[in-house]
Design a protein around this motif. Structure first.
Motif, short mmCIF file in Angstrom:
data_model
loop_
_atom_site.label_atom_id
_atom_site.label_comp_id
_atom_site.label_asym_id
_atom_site.label_seq_id
_atom_site.Cartn_x
_atom_site.Cartn_y
_atom_site.Cartn_z
N HIS A 1 0.81 -1.22 0.00
CA HIS A 1 0.00 0.00 0.00
C HIS A 1 0.85 1.27 0.00
CE1 HIS A 1 -3.94 -1.76 0.01
NE2 HIS A 1 -3.54 -2.63 0.94
N GLY A 2 2.03 1.20 0.57
CA GLY A 2 2.92 2.36 0.57
C GLY A 2 3.49 2.69 -0.80
N PHE A 3 3.51 1.69 -1.71
CA PHE A 3 4.19 1.90 -2.99
C PHE A 3 3.36 1.52 -4.21
CE2 PHE A 3 7.46 1.56 0.23
CZ PHE A 3 8.21 2.69 -0.05
N LYS A 4 2.10 1.16 -4.04
CA LYS A 4 1.29 0.66 -5.15
C LYS A 4 1.07 1.67 -6.26
CE LYS A 4 -3.13 1.74 -3.03
NZ LYS A 4 -4.39 1.23 -2.55
N ASP A 5 1.17 2.96 -5.95
CA ASP A 5 0.93 4.00 -6.95
C ASP A 5 2.22 4.66 -7.46
OD1 ASP A 5 -1.85 3.62 -6.74
OD2 ASP A 5 -1.93 4.93 -4.98
N LYS A 6 3.36 4.04 -7.22
CA LYS A 6 4.65 4.64 -7.59
C LYS A 6 5.18 4.14 -8.94
CE LYS A 6 5.03 6.80 -3.63
NZ LYS A 6 4.84 8.24 -3.55
N GLY A 7 4.53 3.16 -9.55
CA GLY A 7 5.01 2.65 -10.83
C GLY A 7 6.23 1.75 -10.71
N ILE A 8 6.38 1.09 -9.57
CA ILE A 8 7.54 0.22 -9.33
C ILE A 8 7.61 -0.87 -10.40
CG2 ILE A 8 8.65 -1.37 -7.70
CD1 ILE A 8 8.48 1.51 -6.59
N THR A 9 8.78 -1.00 -11.02
CA THR A 9 8.98 -2.06 -12.02
C THR A 9 9.85 -3.19 -11.48
OG1 THR A 9 10.89 -0.92 -12.97
CG2 THR A 9 8.72 -0.50 -13.98
N LYS A 10 10.68 -2.90 -10.46
CA LYS A 10 11.54 -3.93 -9.85
C LYS A 10 11.63 -3.67 -8.35
CE LYS A 10 13.17 -5.81 -13.79
NZ LYS A 10 13.90 -4.96 -14.65
N VAL A 11 11.54 -4.76 -7.61
CA VAL A 11 11.83 -4.72 -6.17
C VAL A 11 13.18 -5.37 -5.98
CG1 VAL A 11 11.14 -5.47 -3.87
CG2 VAL A 11 9.39 -4.77 -5.53
N VAL A 12 14.08 -4.67 -5.33
CA VAL A 12 15.41 -5.17 -5.04
C VAL A 12 15.41 -5.61 -3.58
CG1 VAL A 12 17.84 -4.54 -4.80
CG2 VAL A 12 16.51 -3.68 -6.74
N GLY A 13 15.72 -6.89 -3.34
CA GLY A 13 15.76 -7.42 -1.98
C GLY A 13 17.19 -7.74 -1.59
N LEU A 14 17.57 -7.34 -0.37
CA LEU A 14 18.93 -7.60 0.10
C LEU A 14 18.99 -8.91 0.88
CD1 LEU A 14 18.61 -4.16 0.29
CD2 LEU A 14 21.03 -4.64 0.41
N GLN B 1 2.94 -8.66 -5.55
CA GLN B 1 1.76 -7.82 -5.38
C GLN B 1 1.81 -6.57 -6.26
OE1 GLN B 1 1.46 -7.50 -0.96
NE2 GLN B 1 -0.63 -8.18 -1.37
N LEU B 2 3.01 -6.04 -6.46
CA LEU B 2 3.16 -4.84 -7.28
C LEU B 2 3.23 -5.16 -8.78
CD1 LEU B 2 5.80 -2.89 -5.15
CD2 LEU B 2 3.39 -2.26 -5.48
N ASN B 3 3.18 -6.45 -9.10
CA ASN B 3 3.32 -6.89 -10.49
C ASN B 3 4.65 -6.40 -11.06
OD1 ASN B 3 2.42 -8.35 -12.73
ND2 ASN B 3 1.54 -6.53 -13.68
N ALA B 4 5.68 -6.53 -10.26
CA ALA B 4 7.02 -6.07 -10.61
C ALA B 4 7.98 -7.26 -10.61
CB ALA B 4 7.50 -5.01 -9.60
N GLY B 5 9.13 -7.07 -11.21
CA GLY B 5 10.17 -8.08 -11.14
C GLY B 5 10.88 -8.02 -9.80
N PHE B 6 11.65 -9.06 -9.51
CA PHE B 6 12.42 -9.11 -8.27
C PHE B 6 13.89 -9.28 -8.61
CE2 PHE B 6 14.55 -11.44 -4.85
CZ PHE B 6 14.33 -10.55 -3.80
#
Length: 173
Positions: free
Chosen positions: A42-55, A69-74
Motif C-alpha cells: 500500500h505504501g508503494f502501489k501508486d509509484k510505478g515500481i517495475t523492480k523490487v530489489v531485496g537484500l 503484489q506490485l506486479n514487478a520483477g524481483f
C-alpha cells in the motif's frame, strides 16, 4: 499491529554490545506476514515500481512477496560470490565490520523504477551499497522500505538516505 512483539531481540549478537533484531520470529505469524506485505504494498502501489530489489537474505522474503503484489520483477542483491553471471559490486561498512554485495549487471535498466527492500536499517551501509548498484544502472527512480529502523544510530549513510522516500514499519529509538 504491534510488530515489535513479533521481533525477537538477542543481546550481544553477533558481537558484544549489539542488540540483534531477529525478524525470523515474525515469519511464524501469518497475520504479521500479511500485515508487513500489505503495508509495503500500500505504501508503494501508486509509484510505478517495475523492480523490487531485496537484500540478502531476509530482504528476499518480503521483497519477493511485495514484487508479486506490485506486479514487478524481483532482483536479489547477494553477498560476494553467490551470483553466476556478470556482476556489479559494492563494498560497504556495517556496524560490526565490512562486506561486499553483488547484483547481476543486467538486473536493472534506465527504464526501471526501483523499490529497495531490507529487513533492517542500522548504519545504512547495505542500503547505500544497494543504492549505488541501482545508480550504476541508471534507474529512473529509487524508493526504500525497511521493516525496522534503529533510529538511535545516526550515520552519514542514513543522512544520505533521507533524500529518498522511505517507509519504515518499526522504529527503535
Amino acid at each position: 499491529m504491534d510488530l515489535k512483539k513479533e521481533i525477537r531481540e538477542i543481546a550481544d549478537y553477533p558481537k558484544e554490545g549489539i542488540s540483534f533484531k531477529d525478524i525470523t520470529t515474525l515469519f511464524k505469524n501469518r497475520d504479521a506476514v500479511r500485515y508487513v506485505t500489505e503495508s509495503i504494498y500500500h505504501g508503494f502501489k501508486d509509484k510505478g515500481i517495475t523492480k523490487v530489489v531485496g537484500l540478502e537474505a531476509r530482504g528476499f522474503v518480503f521483497g519477493g512477496a511485495v514484487a508479486n503484489q506490485l506486479n514487478a520483477g524481483f532482483v536479489p542483491i547477494r553477498k560476494r560470490g553467490k551470483l553466476p553471471s556478470e556482476i556489479l559490486q559494492e563494498t560497504y561498512e556495517l556496524e560490526y565490520g565490512s562486506d561486499v554485495v553483488e547484483m547481476h549487471a543486467d538486473a536493472l535498466s534506465n527504464e526501471d523504477i526501483v523499490l529497495i527492500h531490507d529487513d533492517l536499517l542500522a548504519t545504512g551501509g547495505t542500503a547505500v551499497a544497494a543504492l549505488k548498484l541501482a545508480q550504476k544502472c541508471g534507474v529512473k527512480q529509487i524508493y526504500f522500505s525497511f521493516i525496522c529502523d534503529l533510529e538511535f544510530i545516526d550515520t552519514p549513510n542514513k543522512q544520505l538516505l533521507r533524500d529518498y522516500e522511505t517507509q519504515v514499519l518499526v522504529k527503535y529509538n
